[in-house]
Design an enzyme around this catalytic site. Structure first.
Site, PDB file in Angstrom:
ATOM      1  CE  LYS A   1      -0.048   3.292   4.737  1.00  0.00           C
ATOM      2  NZ  LYS A   1       0.122   3.385   6.173  1.00  0.00           N
TER       3      LYS A   1
ATOM      4  CG  HIS B   1      -5.615   2.118   5.301  1.00  0.00           C
ATOM      5  ND1 HIS B   1      -5.183   3.070   6.192  1.00  0.00           N
ATOM      6  CD2 HIS B   1      -4.612   1.221   5.172  1.00  0.00           C
ATOM      7  CE1 HIS B   1      -3.949   2.747   6.581  1.00  0.00           C
ATOM      8  NE2 HIS B   1      -3.589   1.632   5.982  1.00  0.00           N
TER       9      HIS B   1
ATOM     10  CB  SER C   1       5.334  -2.057  11.943  1.00  0.00           C
ATOM     11  OG  SER C   1       5.030  -0.695  12.217  1.00  0.00           O
TER      12      SER C   1
ATOM     13  N   GLY D   1       2.919   2.155  10.701  1.00  0.00           N
ATOM     14  CA  GLY D   1       3.951   3.180  10.554  1.00  0.00           C
ATOM     15  C   GLY D   1       4.726   3.485  11.824  1.00  0.00           C
TER      16      GLY D   1
ATOM     17  CG  ASN E   1      -1.665   1.238   1.455  1.00  0.00           C
ATOM     18  OD1 ASN E   1      -1.752   2.075   0.560  1.00  0.00           O
ATOM     19  ND2 ASN E   1      -2.247   1.377   2.641  1.00  0.00           N
TER      20      ASN E   1
ATOM     21  CD  GLU F   1      -3.304  -2.377   7.322  1.00  0.00           C
ATOM     22  OE1 GLU F   1      -2.182  -2.595   6.859  1.00  0.00           O
ATOM     23  OE2 GLU F   1      -3.973  -1.385   7.039  1.00  0.00           O
TER      24      GLU F   1
ATOM     25  CD  GLU G   1      -2.690   5.619   6.740  1.00  0.00           C
ATOM     26  OE1 GLU G   1      -2.681   5.653   5.498  1.00  0.00           O
ATOM     27  OE2 GLU G   1      -1.768   5.107   7.410  1.00  0.00           O
TER      28      GLU G   1
HETATM   29  P1  PGA Z   1       3.060   0.203   7.537  1.00  0.00           P
HETATM   30  O1  PGA Z   1       1.588   0.486   6.982  1.00  0.00           O
HETATM   31  O2  PGA Z   1       3.530  -1.085   6.932  1.00  0.00           O
HETATM   32  O3  PGA Z   1       3.871   1.397   7.088  1.00  0.00           O
HETATM   33  O4  PGA Z   1       2.961   0.099   9.019  1.00  0.00           O
HETATM   34  C1  PGA Z   1       0.671  -0.566   6.786  1.00  0.00           C
HETATM   35  C2  PGA Z   1      -0.615  -0.048   6.234  1.00  0.00           C
HETATM   36  O5  PGA Z   1      -1.075   1.033   6.647  1.00  0.00           O
HETATM   37  O6  PGA Z   1      -1.222  -0.681   5.366  1.00  0.00           O
END
Ligand code: PGA
Length: 253
Positions: free
Chosen positions: A11, A97, A213, A173, A9, A167, A99
Site C-alpha cells: 500500500k 483493491h 488480516s 487491516g 501489498n 478480500e 481501497e
Molecule cells: P491486511 O490487508 O493484510 O493488512 O488486512 C490486506 C490487503 O488489503 O490486501
C-alpha cells in the site's frame, strides 16, 4: 495442482530504507522452485518498484505494482501506466483493491480495463473483490463477489495473466477474518464461476488468493482451505519476518 502465491501489498508504505526488508526476505526465503512452496511477491509503492526489481533480480522474489492507468501514455498527470511498471521490472499489478474502489470510486468496468492494461503490457493482474460488512450482514456476500468477479474480469484471460484475490473489506487491516467455512464457501463459488465462464482447464488453474488480516498465526489454517491458493497480505507483509512466517504455512509440519 496450483502453485500457491503469497503476495505482499505494501500500500502507501515504504521509503527507500525499507529495502532492508526485501533484502532480508531474499536472504531467508525458501526455494520457490518446488511445486508445494509458494511463489513470493512484493508489491511496493510505485517509487520503489524499479529499485526493488533490481534488488530482487536474481532472487526468487517477484516484484509487482499497485494500480495502473488504463492507457499506455499521455496527458495524465500523476498516473503510471502498466507499460511503465513493466519497464521498471514489475511482473504483476494489483487492480480493483477495495481501497481503490472506495477512495477513487473505481467500478468493475474500470477494474476490467485496468486488468486489460496489465495484460497489454505483459503483466499479470491481481484482481481484488470482496464484500463490505453491511453487505455480509445483509446476506449479500455471494451475490456481491459474483457480480464483482463477472464485471472485473476480462473475457480473454489465462491462469498466467489473472490472479483473483477475495478480500472481505471488513477483514482488511482489522485483525478480523471470516470463518474457515465462510472462506471455503466464497472460494468454492468463485471457483465454480471461473470454471463456468472460462472452462475447466483455465477455471481450475487460476489462483484464488485470500486476503484480509492474514498473519503468521492464522496463515496455516487459512491457506489449507479448499480453493485458497495463497494470500494477499497487507500489514504483515511489511516485515520480512512476518511474511516469511506466512510463507512457512506451506512447509510441512
Ligand atoms: P491486511 O490487508 O493484510 O493488512 O488486512 C490486506 C490487503 O488489503 O490486501
Amino acid at each position: 495442482m496450483i502453485k500457491p502465491l503469497v503476495a505482499g501489498n505494501w500500500k502507501m508504505n515504504g521509503l527507500k530504507a525499507a529495502s532492508s526488508e526485501l533484502t532480508q526476505l531474499i536472504q531467508n526465503c525458501p526455494d520457490t522452485e518446488s511445486p508445494e512452496s509458494p511463489d513470493i511477491m512484493i508489491c511496493p509503492p510505485a517509487t520503489l518498484v524499479a529499485g526493488f526489481a533490481e534488488l530482487a533480480a536474481s532472487s526468487p522474489v517477484i516484484i509487482g505494482a499497485q494500480d495502473c492507468h488504463i492507457h499506455e501514455k499521455g496527458a495524465h498527470t500523476g498516473d503510471i501506466s502498466a507499460e511503465m511498471f513493466a519497464d521498471a521490472g514489475a511482473r504483476a499489478i494489483i487492480v480493483g483493491h477495495s481501497e481503490r474502489r472506495a477512495d477513487h470510486g473505481e467500478s468493475n468496468e474500470l477494474v476490467k480495463t485496468k486488468a486489460l492494461a496489465a495484460h497489454r503490457s505483459g503483466l499479470a493482474a491481481i484482481v481484488c473483490i470482496g464484500e463490505t460488512e453491511d453487505q455480509r450482514n445483509a446476506g449479500k456476500t455471494l451475490a456481491v463477489v459474483e457480480e464483482q468477479l463477472t464485471g472485473s474480469l476480462p473475457d480473454e484471460i489465462s491462469d498466467e495473466t489473472v490472479i483473483v484475490a477475495y478480500e472481505p473489506v471488513w477483514a482488511i487491516g482489522t485483525g478480523r477474518t471470516p470463518t474457515v467455512e465462510d472462506v471455503a464457501e466464497v472460494h468454492g463459488v468463485l471457483r465454480e464461476q471461473l470454471i463456468n465462464r472460462f472452462g475447466a482447464e483455465t477455471g481450475n488453474a487460476i489462483r484464488l488468493l485470500y486476503g484480509g488480516s492474514v498473519k503468521p498465526e492464522n496463515a496455516r489454517e487459512l491457506m489449507s482451505i479448499a480453493n485458497v491458493d495463497g494470500a494477499l497480505v497487507g500489514g504483515a507483509s511489511l516485515k520480512a519476518g512476518d511474511l516469511l512466517g506466512i510463507v512457512s504455512a506451506y512447509s510441512p509440519g
